[in-house]
Design a protein around this motif. Structure first.
Motif, short mmCIF file in Angstrom:
data_model
loop_
_atom_site.label_atom_id
_atom_site.label_comp_id
_atom_site.label_asym_id
_atom_site.label_seq_id
_atom_site.Cartn_x
_atom_site.Cartn_y
_atom_site.Cartn_z
N GLN A 115 0.82 -1.21 0.00
CA GLN A 115 0.00 0.00 0.00
C GLN A 115 0.86 1.26 0.00
N MET A 116 1.88 1.26 0.87
CA MET A 116 2.73 2.45 0.98
C MET A 116 3.57 2.64 -0.28
N LEU A 117 4.05 1.52 -0.81
CA LEU A 117 4.84 1.56 -2.04
C LEU A 117 4.04 2.22 -3.16
N ARG A 118 2.78 1.81 -3.28
CA ARG A 118 1.95 2.35 -4.36
C ARG A 118 1.67 3.83 -4.15
N LYS A 119 1.42 4.18 -2.88
CA LYS A 119 1.11 5.57 -2.55
C LYS A 119 2.29 6.48 -2.94
N ILE A 120 3.50 6.04 -2.56
CA ILE A 120 4.68 6.86 -2.83
C ILE A 120 4.97 6.92 -4.32
N CYS A 121 4.87 5.77 -4.99
CA CYS A 121 5.10 5.77 -6.44
C CYS A 121 4.09 6.67 -7.14
N ASP A 122 2.83 6.63 -6.69
CA ASP A 122 1.80 7.49 -7.29
C ASP A 122 2.18 8.96 -7.19
N ILE A 123 2.73 9.36 -6.06
CA ILE A 123 3.11 10.76 -5.88
C ILE A 123 4.18 11.14 -6.90
N PHE A 124 5.20 10.26 -7.05
CA PHE A 124 6.27 10.60 -7.99
C PHE A 124 5.81 10.51 -9.44
N VAL A 125 4.91 9.59 -9.72
CA VAL A 125 4.35 9.51 -11.08
C VAL A 125 3.65 10.83 -11.41
N ALA A 126 2.91 11.36 -10.42
CA ALA A 126 2.22 12.64 -10.64
C ALA A 126 3.22 13.78 -10.86
N PHE A 129 7.66 11.25 -12.83
CA PHE A 129 8.63 10.15 -12.79
C PHE A 129 8.00 8.88 -13.35
N GLN A 130 8.89 8.00 -13.85
CA GLN A 130 8.49 6.71 -14.38
C GLN A 130 8.87 5.66 -13.34
N VAL A 131 8.09 4.58 -13.23
CA VAL A 131 8.43 3.52 -12.28
C VAL A 131 9.15 2.39 -13.01
N VAL A 132 10.35 2.03 -12.55
CA VAL A 132 11.06 0.89 -13.14
C VAL A 132 11.56 -0.03 -12.03
N GLU A 133 11.81 -1.28 -12.39
CA GLU A 133 12.30 -2.23 -11.39
C GLU A 133 13.56 -2.91 -11.91
N GLY A 134 14.36 -3.43 -10.97
CA GLY A 134 15.60 -4.08 -11.37
C GLY A 134 15.87 -5.34 -10.59
N PRO A 193 16.57 13.37 -21.02
CA PRO A 193 16.22 13.47 -19.60
C PRO A 193 15.79 12.13 -19.00
N VAL A 194 16.24 11.91 -17.74
CA VAL A 194 15.88 10.71 -17.00
C VAL A 194 15.08 11.12 -15.78
N ARG A 195 13.95 10.49 -15.58
CA ARG A 195 13.20 10.71 -14.33
C ARG A 195 12.54 9.39 -13.94
N VAL A 196 13.18 8.67 -13.01
CA VAL A 196 12.64 7.37 -12.61
C VAL A 196 12.56 7.22 -11.10
N VAL A 197 11.61 6.39 -10.66
CA VAL A 197 11.64 5.89 -9.28
C VAL A 197 11.71 4.37 -9.36
N GLY A 221 15.19 7.25 -6.31
CA GLY A 221 14.74 8.24 -7.30
C GLY A 221 15.94 8.78 -8.05
N LEU A 222 15.75 9.08 -9.32
CA LEU A 222 16.85 9.64 -10.12
C LEU A 222 16.28 10.58 -11.16
N ALA A 223 16.85 11.79 -11.23
CA ALA A 223 16.45 12.74 -12.26
C ALA A 223 17.72 13.37 -12.83
N VAL A 224 17.91 13.24 -14.13
CA VAL A 224 19.09 13.83 -14.78
C VAL A 224 18.64 14.58 -16.03
N ASP A 225 19.17 15.79 -16.18
CA ASP A 225 18.84 16.58 -17.37
C ASP A 225 19.85 17.72 -17.46
N GLU A 226 19.76 18.53 -18.51
CA GLU A 226 20.56 19.75 -18.53
C GLU A 226 19.98 20.67 -17.45
#
Ligand code: PHE
Length: 347
Positions: A115-126, A129-134, A193-197, A221-226
């Motif tokens: 539940q918490m994972l989804r809540k936090i990812c939702d915030i960053f998606v808004a 950010f994109q959600v990726v897994e490894g 540009p990179v924007r992922v959680v 979280g990672l965000a890279v751009d000029e």
């Protein structure tokens, strides 16, 4: 012969009074009126009797036949009626009460971590950010080397590691100790540009206690751009804290050290229990540390062929279980993965 008929009659009447259903009545009919019944035999044999006897027996036998037929008809009617009556009582007794409430089907629920994972990812998606897994089984290279932690680096002491037995000559392999290796994997395969959680499980080879588990969750979280700046880091994480913990939350950044960021910081929020005056939850400091963060180190960028003169970025990593622990006053992290339903059903 007349005596015989009288005998048949009394036997038949006797049996008739004991019949309980139509099936038995039919058997009775076959027995006393059927082709093989004694009465039929007698009627058939009339011709062979001397005339005087024939007259008497004939009259008597035919009378009995008529009596049997009438009895059969009457009994059939009354038995039918009885059957219907019985059926009616049964049906009435068994009627279904449609107003009774149904049996509830037990509903499952999502684990508090999910539940918490989804809540936090939702915030960053808004926030874009994109959600990726490894992978959880990781090369030493991604978990340490590429993040500026070479084999003899003291920062390795921060991460008690589960090593995987490697065949000789193979590159060293481990259970990832944090989600940061995904920073490298993502940058290796994409251009800014990179924007992922990155939500996921991480592993630490440590004794477990109320605040330590050997497996827990992080969100990277990672965000890279000029032109990505430290202000972007602060603005993004401040917005995140407000959306998760409430509009009135204060945040504090302080210097911290992680080899793969420069500068590195830790972010804290003001204590939601005492509002900053100091209590047990915040150990009297008024602040609760939530995550580590920083500007991506130029050496890390160079390793994935990003020109640090053109691109800059920020990264952060937070321990997931800590957040519901703070929010709901859970005092032992081991409760999350011991599968005690009394705990899990509360969420
Ligand atoms: N990976 C770090 C840890 O597990 C957290 C972190 C992530 C810090 C990203 C800075 C930037 O402790």
């Amino acid at each position: 012969m007349l005596e015989k008929l009288a005998e048949i009659k009394s036997k038949a009447i006797d049996e008739l009074s004991n019949l309980s259903d139509l099936r038995e009545l039919e058997a009775w009919r076959v027995r006393y009126l059927g082709k093989k019944s004694e009465l039929t035999q007698i009627l058939r044999g009339l011709a062979s009797l001397p005339l005087e006897e024939r007259k008497a027996v004939s009259a008597s036998a035919n009378e009995l036949k008529a009596f049997f037929e009438t009895s059969h008809r009457e009994n059939k009617e009354s038995l039918k009626e009885r059957t219907y009556r019985d059926l009616e009582t049964t049906v009435k007794g068994e009627k279904i009460d449609v107003t009774l409430p149904g049996r509830p089907i037990p509903l499952g629920r999502l684990h508090p971590t999910t539940q918490m994972l989804r809540k936090i990812c939702d915030i960053f998606v808004a926030l874009g950010f994109q959600v990726v897994e490894g992978p959880e089984v990781e090369w030493d290279y991604y978990n340490f080397e590429a993040l500026n932690i070479p084999p003899d680096h003291p920062a390795r002491d921060m991460f008690a590691t589960f090593w995987i037995d490697a065949e000789s000559g193979q590159r060293p392999m481990l259970l990832r100790t944090h989600t940061s290796p995904m920073q490298i994997r993502v940058m290796e395969r994409t251009r800014p540009p990179v924007r992922v959680v990155v939500p996921g499980k991480v592993y630490r080879y440590e004794a477990t206690d109320a605040t330590h588990e050997s497996m827990f969750y992080q969100i990277e979280g990672l965000a890279v751009d000029e032109h990505t700046t430290f202000s972007d880091l602060k603005g993004t994480l401040y917005e995140f804290a407000k959306r998760l913990f409430g509009e009135e939350r204060q945040v504090r950044f302080r210097c911290d050290y992680f080899p793969f960021v420069e500068p590195g910081v830790e972010m804290a929020i003001d204590c939601m229990v005492c509002g900053g005056s100091g209590c047990r939850l915040c150990s009297g400091t008024g602040w609760i540390e939530i995550l580590g963060a920083g500007m991506v180190h130029p050496d890390v960028l160079r390793r994935v062929d990003y020109d640090p003169e053109v691109y800059t970025g920020f990264a952060f990593g937070l321990g997931l279980e800590r957040i519901p622990m703070l929010m709901y006053g859970i005092d032992d992290i081991r409760l999350f993965y011991s599968n005690d339903l009394r705990f899990l059903r509360q969420f």
